[in-house]
Design a protein around this motif. Structure first.
Motif, PDB file in Angstrom:
ATOM      1  N   GLN A  12       0.568  -0.950   0.053  1.00 10.61           N
ATOM      2  CA  GLN A  12      -0.024   0.116   0.268  1.00 10.61           C
ATOM      3  C   GLN A  12       0.942   1.234   0.298  1.00 10.61           C
ATOM      4  N   ARG A  13       2.388   1.552   0.995  1.00 18.10           N
ATOM      5  CA  ARG A  13       2.838   2.050   0.249  1.00 18.10           C
ATOM      6  C   ARG A  13       3.461   2.614  -0.705  1.00 18.10           C
ATOM      7  N   ASN A  25       6.238  17.763  -9.024  1.00 17.65           N
ATOM      8  CA  ASN A  25       5.814  18.052  -7.488  1.00 17.65           C
ATOM      9  C   ASN A  25       4.384  18.328  -7.488  1.00 17.65           C
ATOM     10  N   ARG A  26       3.027  18.029  -6.921  1.00 21.87           N
ATOM     11  CA  ARG A  26       1.942  18.617  -6.767  1.00 21.87           C
ATOM     12  C   ARG A  26       1.688  18.691  -4.900  1.00 21.87           C
ATOM     13  N   HIS A  27       0.447  18.979  -4.577  1.00 22.66           N
ATOM     14  CA  HIS A  27      -0.176  19.714  -3.541  1.00 22.66           C
ATOM     15  C   HIS A  27      -1.102  18.745  -3.485  1.00 22.66           C
ATOM     16  N   ILE A  28      -1.688  17.778  -2.978  1.00 19.41           N
ATOM     17  CA  ILE A  28      -3.219  16.734  -2.836  1.00 19.41           C
ATOM     18  C   ILE A  28      -3.899  17.140  -1.084  1.00 19.41           C
ATOM     19  N   SER A  29      -4.988  16.485  -1.526  1.00 18.78           N
ATOM     20  CA  SER A  29      -5.648  16.154  -0.043  1.00 18.78           C
ATOM     21  C   SER A  29      -5.987  14.467  -0.224  1.00 18.78           C
ATOM     22  N   ALA A  30      -6.384  14.490   0.955  1.00 17.18           N
ATOM     23  CA  ALA A  30      -6.473  12.704   1.194  1.00 17.18           C
ATOM     24  C   ALA A  30      -7.704  11.855   0.073  1.00 17.18           C
ATOM     25  N   GLU A  31      -8.613  12.902   0.597  1.00 18.76           N
ATOM     26  CA  GLU A  31      -9.873  12.309  -0.040  1.00 18.76           C
ATOM     27  C   GLU A  31      -8.902  12.447  -1.793  1.00 18.76           C
ATOM     28  N   LEU A  32      -8.172  13.184  -1.752  1.00 19.43           N
ATOM     29  CA  LEU A  32      -8.254  12.939  -3.409  1.00 19.43           C
ATOM     30  C   LEU A  32      -7.205  12.162  -3.975  1.00 19.43           C
ATOM     31  N   LEU A  33      -6.210  11.859  -3.084  1.00 14.36           N
ATOM     32  CA  LEU A  33      -4.883  10.845  -3.624  1.00 14.36           C
ATOM     33  C   LEU A  33      -5.926   9.474  -3.251  1.00 14.36           C
ATOM     34  N   HIS A  34      -6.819   9.249  -2.244  1.00 16.50           N
ATOM     35  CA  HIS A  34      -7.509   7.793  -2.171  1.00 16.50           C
ATOM     36  C   HIS A  34      -8.733   7.795  -3.757  1.00 16.50           C
ATOM     37  N   GLU A  35      -9.530   8.963  -3.512  1.00 16.13           N
ATOM     38  CA  GLU A  35      -9.705   8.460  -5.108  1.00 16.13           C
ATOM     39  C   GLU A  35      -8.775   8.006  -6.460  1.00 16.13           C
ATOM     40  N   GLU A  36      -7.992   8.526  -6.459  1.00 17.95           N
ATOM     41  CA  GLU A  36      -7.183   8.372  -7.338  1.00 17.95           C
ATOM     42  C   GLU A  36      -6.598   6.543  -7.071  1.00 17.95           C
ATOM     43  N   ALA A  37      -7.065   6.448  -6.138  1.00 13.05           N
ATOM     44  CA  ALA A  37      -5.748   4.789  -5.593  1.00 13.05           C
ATOM     45  C   ALA A  37      -7.056   4.327  -6.181  1.00 13.05           C
ATOM     46  N   VAL A  38      -8.808   4.457  -5.192  1.00  9.09           N
ATOM     47  CA  VAL A  38      -9.276   3.979  -5.701  1.00  9.09           C
ATOM     48  C   VAL A  38      -9.679   3.310  -7.612  1.00  9.09           C
ATOM     49  N   VAL A  40      -7.020   2.967 -10.065  1.00  4.76           N
ATOM     50  CA  VAL A  40      -6.411   2.588 -10.044  1.00  4.76           C
ATOM     51  C   VAL A  40      -6.494   0.994  -9.989  1.00  4.76           C
ATOM     52  N   ASN A  41      -7.619   0.724  -8.771  1.00  6.40           N
ATOM     53  CA  ASN A  41      -7.843  -0.325  -8.245  1.00  6.40           C
ATOM     54  C   ASN A  41      -6.903  -0.751  -7.305  1.00  6.40           C
ATOM     55  N   VAL A  42      -5.790   0.554  -6.672  1.00  4.84           N
ATOM     56  CA  VAL A  42      -5.698  -0.098  -5.270  1.00  4.84           C
ATOM     57  C   VAL A  42      -6.430  -0.109  -3.992  1.00  4.84           C
ATOM     58  N   PRO A  43      -6.224  -0.984  -3.823  1.00  2.00           N
ATOM     59  CA  PRO A  43      -7.456  -1.906  -2.128  1.00  2.00           C
ATOM     60  C   PRO A  43      -6.827  -0.896  -0.684  1.00  2.00           C
ATOM     61  N   VAL A  44      -7.757   0.235  -0.482  1.00  2.00           N
ATOM     62  CA  VAL A  44      -6.674   0.780   0.543  1.00  2.00           C
ATOM     63  C   VAL A  44      -8.107   1.946   0.930  1.00  2.00           C
ATOM     64  N   SER A  45      -7.905   1.550   2.088  1.00  2.30           N
ATOM     65  CA  SER A  45      -9.262   3.172   3.328  1.00  2.30           C
ATOM     66  C   SER A  45      -8.885   4.179   3.280  1.00  2.30           C
ATOM     67  N   ALA A  47      -8.809   5.883   6.185  1.00  2.93           N
ATOM     68  CA  ALA A  47      -8.127   5.826   6.931  1.00  2.93           C
ATOM     69  C   ALA A  47      -6.426   5.432   6.368  1.00  2.93           C
ATOM     70  N   THR A  48      -6.291   4.862   5.646  1.00  2.00           N
ATOM     71  CA  THR A  48      -4.396   4.350   5.254  1.00  2.00           C
ATOM     72  C   THR A  48      -4.511   4.892   5.145  1.00  2.00           C
ATOM     73  N   VAL A  49      -4.864   5.771   3.923  1.00  2.00           N
ATOM     74  CA  VAL A  49      -4.333   6.927   3.251  1.00  2.00           C
ATOM     75  C   VAL A  49      -3.530   8.370   3.985  1.00  2.00           C
ATOM     76  N   TYR A  50      -4.581   8.382   5.380  1.00  2.00           N
ATOM     77  CA  TYR A  50      -4.322   9.769   6.109  1.00  2.00           C
ATOM     78  C   TYR A  50      -3.200   9.134   7.160  1.00  2.00           C
ATOM     79  N   ASN A  51      -2.835   8.134   7.246  1.00  2.00           N
ATOM     80  CA  ASN A  51      -1.960   7.104   7.955  1.00  2.00           C
ATOM     81  C   ASN A  51      -0.750   7.003   7.072  1.00  2.00           C
ATOM     82  N   THR A  52      -1.423   6.895   5.845  1.00  2.00           N
ATOM     83  CA  THR A  52       0.113   6.809   4.824  1.00  2.00           C
ATOM     84  C   THR A  52       0.723   8.391   4.680  1.00  2.00           C
ATOM     85  N   LEU A  53      -0.300   8.804   4.632  1.00  2.00           N
ATOM     86  CA  LEU A  53       0.101  10.302   4.498  1.00  2.00           C
ATOM     87  C   LEU A  53       1.483  11.451   5.528  1.00  2.00           C
ATOM     88  N   HIS A  54       0.324  10.588   6.339  1.00  2.00           N
ATOM     89  CA  HIS A  54       1.041  11.561   7.909  1.00  2.00           C
ATOM     90  C   HIS A  54       2.737  10.875   8.343  1.00  2.00           C
TER      91      HIS A  54
END
Length: 127
Positions: A12-13, A25-38, A40-45, A47-54
């Motif tokens: 996942q990382r 270089n880019r600026h991204i919110s957790a919600e947008l990164l989650h949408e991008e992951a979904v 491209v079929n990356v199975p991630v919640s 909450a996991t996106v937030y944890n990983t970004l932090h």
């Protein structure tokens, strides 16, 4: 990159790092990164996106930019710089570090030191 930052390269990382860092270089919110992951079929919640970004931020791979109390972006550019926040578009644009000057800095509280100064300049189209 993850190992160099002291992070274990889980699937996942690695998938999220690929999405974050493969486009420059880019600026991204957790919600947008989650949408991008979904997308491209990356199975991630979310909450996991937030944890990983932090985790990436704590490891020095990202900078967290708080625009408002509830709106936070993560910046892949960790160099010294500031931001324009374009209201209505909810978009950040980099300002070079030397593009902002401060006439005076307040003294840090006893026992503290200033680590970094971050300026967010809010802009909107003229009416």
């Amino acid at each position: 990159m993850l190992r160099d930052a002291g992070l274990r390269p889980t699937r996942q990382r690695m998938a999220l790092a690929e999405l974050l860092f493969s486009r420059g270089n880019r600026h991204i919110s957790a919600e947008l990164l989650h949408e991008e992951a979904v997308a491209v079929n990356v199975p991630v919640s979310l909450a996991t996106v937030y944890n990983t970004l932090h985790q990436f931020t704590e490891a020095g791979l990202l900078r967290e930019v708080a625009v408002e109390g509830t709106k936070t972006y993560f910046d892949t550019n960790t160099d010294d710089h500031h931001h324009f926040f374009i209201e209505g578009e909810n978009r950040l644009v980099d300002i070079p570090g030397e593009g902002v000057s401060l006439a005076a800095m307040p003294r840090a509280p006893e026992g503290m030191e200033v680590v970094r100064v971050e300026v967010v300049v809010r802009v909107r189209p003229k009416t």
